[in-house]
Enzyme design. Structure first.
Site, PDB file in Angstrom:
ATOM      1  N   ASN A 109       0.912  -1.147   0.020  1.00 49.01           N
ATOM      2  CA  ASN A 109       0.059   0.069   0.031  1.00 49.01           C
ATOM      3  C   ASN A 109       0.953   1.444   0.108  1.00 49.01           C
ATOM      4  O   ASN A 109       1.531   1.640   1.195  1.00 49.01           O
ATOM      5  CB  ASN A 109      -0.825  -0.270   1.130  1.00 49.01           C
ATOM      6  CG  ASN A 109      -1.791   1.154   1.566  1.00 49.01           C
ATOM      7  OD1 ASN A 109      -1.783   1.998   0.608  1.00 49.01           O
ATOM      8  ND2 ASN A 109      -2.613   1.417   2.538  1.00 49.01           N
ATOM      9  N   TRP A 110       1.152   1.902  -1.171  1.00 50.20           N
ATOM     10  CA  TRP A 110       1.984   3.016  -1.203  1.00 50.20           C
ATOM     11  C   TRP A 110       1.405   4.231  -0.593  1.00 50.20           C
ATOM     12  O   TRP A 110       2.011   5.316  -0.538  1.00 50.20           O
ATOM     13  CB  TRP A 110       2.202   3.382  -2.695  1.00 50.20           C
ATOM     14  CG  TRP A 110       2.963   2.020  -3.431  1.00 50.20           C
ATOM     15  CD1 TRP A 110       3.348   0.974  -2.927  1.00 50.20           C
ATOM     16  CD2 TRP A 110       3.516   2.072  -4.746  1.00 50.20           C
ATOM     17  NE1 TRP A 110       3.939   0.134  -3.770  1.00 50.20           N
ATOM     18  CE2 TRP A 110       4.045   0.971  -4.921  1.00 50.20           C
ATOM     19  CE3 TRP A 110       3.187   2.980  -5.993  1.00 50.20           C
ATOM     20  CZ2 TRP A 110       4.523   0.415  -6.193  1.00 50.20           C
ATOM     21  CZ3 TRP A 110       3.972   2.712  -7.017  1.00 50.20           C
ATOM     22  CH2 TRP A 110       4.351   1.403  -7.238  1.00 50.20           C
ATOM     23  N   LYS A 111       0.066   4.142  -0.278  1.00 49.41           N
ATOM     24  CA  LYS A 111      -0.684   5.442   0.449  1.00 49.41           C
ATOM     25  C   LYS A 111      -0.430   6.774  -0.627  1.00 49.41           C
ATOM     26  O   LYS A 111      -0.425   6.487  -1.789  1.00 49.41           O
ATOM     27  CB  LYS A 111      -0.060   5.686   1.850  1.00 49.41           C
ATOM     28  CG  LYS A 111      -0.237   4.332   2.588  1.00 49.41           C
ATOM     29  CD  LYS A 111       0.205   4.576   4.141  1.00 49.41           C
ATOM     30  CE  LYS A 111       0.009   3.081   4.695  1.00 49.41           C
ATOM     31  NZ  LYS A 111      -0.134   3.605   6.149  1.00 49.41           N
ATOM     32  N   HIS A 144      -9.456   1.018   5.005  1.00 49.89           N
ATOM     33  CA  HIS A 144      -8.079   1.180   5.674  1.00 49.89           C
ATOM     34  C   HIS A 144      -8.270   2.020   6.793  1.00 49.89           C
ATOM     35  O   HIS A 144      -9.053   3.018   6.684  1.00 49.89           O
ATOM     36  CB  HIS A 144      -7.015   1.574   4.577  1.00 49.89           C
ATOM     37  CG  HIS A 144      -5.660   1.926   5.025  1.00 49.89           C
ATOM     38  ND1 HIS A 144      -5.258   2.818   5.861  1.00 49.89           N
ATOM     39  CD2 HIS A 144      -4.648   0.688   4.878  1.00 49.89           C
ATOM     40  CE1 HIS A 144      -4.240   2.439   6.150  1.00 49.89           C
ATOM     41  NE2 HIS A 144      -3.547   1.384   5.808  1.00 49.89           N
ATOM     42  N   GLU A 179      -6.516   4.498   7.730  1.00 49.40           N
ATOM     43  CA  GLU A 179      -6.391   5.959   7.552  1.00 49.40           C
ATOM     44  C   GLU A 179      -7.807   6.657   6.825  1.00 49.40           C
ATOM     45  O   GLU A 179      -8.016   7.788   7.069  1.00 49.40           O
ATOM     46  CB  GLU A 179      -5.134   6.327   6.642  1.00 49.40           C
ATOM     47  CG  GLU A 179      -3.890   6.312   7.400  1.00 49.40           C
ATOM     48  CD  GLU A 179      -2.838   5.535   6.558  1.00 49.40           C
ATOM     49  OE1 GLU A 179      -2.636   5.597   5.325  1.00 49.40           O
ATOM     50  OE2 GLU A 179      -1.973   5.032   7.400  1.00 49.40           O
ATOM     51  N   GLU A 206      -5.066  -4.804  10.924  1.00 46.03           N
ATOM     52  CA  GLU A 206      -4.231  -3.890  10.960  1.00 46.03           C
ATOM     53  C   GLU A 206      -4.491  -3.014  12.561  1.00 46.03           C
ATOM     54  O   GLU A 206      -5.151  -1.934  12.315  1.00 46.03           O
ATOM     55  CB  GLU A 206      -3.871  -2.788  10.023  1.00 46.03           C
ATOM     56  CG  GLU A 206      -4.051  -3.949   8.607  1.00 46.03           C
ATOM     57  CD  GLU A 206      -3.403  -2.593   7.493  1.00 46.03           C
ATOM     58  OE1 GLU A 206      -2.315  -2.829   6.981  1.00 46.03           O
ATOM     59  OE2 GLU A 206      -4.120  -1.790   7.021  1.00 46.03           O
ATOM     60  N   GLY A 235       2.607   2.358  10.774  1.00 45.22           N
ATOM     61  CA  GLY A 235       3.600   3.740  10.481  1.00 45.22           C
ATOM     62  C   GLY A 235       4.285   4.067  11.642  1.00 45.22           C
ATOM     63  O   GLY A 235       4.901   5.062  11.688  1.00 45.22           O
ATOM     64  N   SER A 262       3.595  -2.001  10.438  1.00 41.35           N
ATOM     65  CA  SER A 262       5.242  -1.926  10.717  1.00 41.35           C
ATOM     66  C   SER A 262       5.663  -3.460  10.444  1.00 41.35           C
ATOM     67  O   SER A 262       6.912  -3.742  11.010  1.00 41.35           O
ATOM     68  CB  SER A 262       5.504  -1.524  11.762  1.00 41.35           C
ATOM     69  OG  SER A 262       5.054  -0.158  11.912  1.00 41.35           O
ATOM     70  N   GLY A 304       2.813  -1.010   4.371  1.00 39.88           N
ATOM     71  CA  GLY A 304       2.881   0.339   3.982  1.00 39.88           C
ATOM     72  C   GLY A 304       4.297   0.920   3.629  1.00 39.88           C
ATOM     73  O   GLY A 304       4.863   0.570   2.718  1.00 39.88           O
ATOM     74  N   GLY A 305       4.862   1.448   4.646  1.00 37.40           N
ATOM     75  CA  GLY A 305       6.319   2.283   4.480  1.00 37.40           C
ATOM     76  C   GLY A 305       7.210   0.943   3.913  1.00 37.40           C
ATOM     77  O   GLY A 305       8.069   1.508   2.938  1.00 37.40           O
TER      78      GLY A 305
HETATM   79  P1  PGA Z   1       2.872   0.303   7.736  1.00 42.23           P
HETATM   80  O1  PGA Z   1       1.322   0.562   7.141  1.00 42.23           O
HETATM   81  O2  PGA Z   1       3.523  -0.884   6.990  1.00 42.23           O
HETATM   82  O3  PGA Z   1       3.849   1.450   7.279  1.00 42.23           O
HETATM   83  O4  PGA Z   1       2.648   0.220   9.213  1.00 42.23           O
HETATM   84  C1  PGA Z   1       0.650  -0.315   6.950  1.00 42.23           C
HETATM   85  C2  PGA Z   1      -0.743  -0.117   6.266  1.00 42.23           C
HETATM   86  O5  PGA Z   1      -1.358   0.893   6.458  1.00 42.23           O
HETATM   87  O6  PGA Z   1      -1.479  -0.879   5.422  1.00 42.23           O
END
Ligand code: PGA
Length: 261
Positions: free
Chosen positions: A11-13, A99, A101, A171, A177, A217, A238-239
């Site tokens: 997930n590149w956000k 998600h 966010e 999650e 993050g 993470s 994510g990251g």
């Molecule tokens: P993260 O994000 O790996 O940066 O913690 C995961 C996600 O939001 O899907």
């Protein structure tokens, strides 16, 4: 009965630009070309979907193209929104719903998440339903009821057959993050409870065949111990999905643990 093949999503956000999204796609394709036995999806920002798709196609990659969100209406006066028909037209195969966010920054509730998920499945695409508790909810002992409510709410009026096209992503919000990862044991505990709940909501077959992936993470260095847990079927990243070698390391950890069920 089908085994649960690992699923890893990147997930590149709201990251990358026209140049770096193309570079990242090429890097991921090259690093993962030899890897089999795992479903892989990348979720670039909307503006780069077509360019990413053409790289995937040109290279004959089996990596799925994903979208980070959608709107459930087919068309009309919904300024700024993107329909599932548009996403399909751009080659999208998989779409995230709910998600954290979207829930906590942009205010989506279980009802809208459910509406989107049902629209995703009706469009014939794979839906990734994201759920997870906040730090406050965990510390006040509400982890299980929150996840149960989000699973039930997200899957309201979704048939057992439709679950074939749905992946659940657990999650914990406090792990996203932040560099804090749930311990493999804590994550396994939640995953096992979610699987049990799927058994109660549907049946034993649905519980056994539905993939429940972990996010928060995940890195190449901690992926394998998470994915080795019996009810963790991969990850939403994510990251660490923004660096091709790191993402590739995570996918390889999933491939190494193999299918379950
Ligand atoms: P993260 O994000 O790996 O940066 O913690 C995961 C996600 O939001 O899907």
């Amino acid at each position: 009965m089908r085994d649960r093949k690992p699923f890893v999503g990147g997930n590149w956000k709201m990251n990358t630009n026209r140049t770096t999204s193309a570079e990242l796609t090429r890097g991921v394709v090259d690093a993962l070309a030899p890897v089999t036995g795992t479903d892989i999806a990348i979720f670039p920002p909307f503006p780069y979907l077509l360019a990413v798709r053409s790289i995937l196609r040109d290279r004959g990659s089996s990596i799925q193209l994903g979208a980070q969100d959608c709107y459930h209406k087919p068309d009309g006066a919904f300024t700024g929104e993107v329909s599932l028909d548009m996403l399909k037209d751009c080659g999208v195969q998989t779409v995230l719903a709910g998600h954290s966010e979207r829930r906590h920054v942009l205010g989506e509730d279980d009802e809208i998440v459910n509406t989107k998920l049902r629209a995703i499945v009706e469009a014939g695409l794979t839906g990734v339903l994201c759920i997870g508790e906040t730090l406050d909810q965990r510390e006040s002992g509400h982890t299980d009821p929150v996840n149960q409510r989000q699973l039930r709410g997200g899957l309201a009026d979704v048939s057992a057959d439709a679950l074939e096209k749905i992946v659940i992503a657990y999650e914990p919000v406090w792990a996203i993050g932040t560099g804090k990862t749930a311990t493999p044991e804590d994550a396994q505990d939640v995953h096992a409870k979610l699987r049990k709940l799927l058994g109660q909501m549907y049946n034993a077959d649905v519980a056994k065949r539905t993939r429940i992936i972990y996010g928060g993470s995940v890195k190449a260095s901690n992926a394998e111990e998470l994915f080795r847990q019996p009810d963790i079927d991969g990850g939403l990243i994510g990251g660490a999905s923004l660096k091709a070698p790191e993402f590739a390391g995570i996918v390889k950890a999933a491939a190494a643990t193999g299918s379950k069920g």
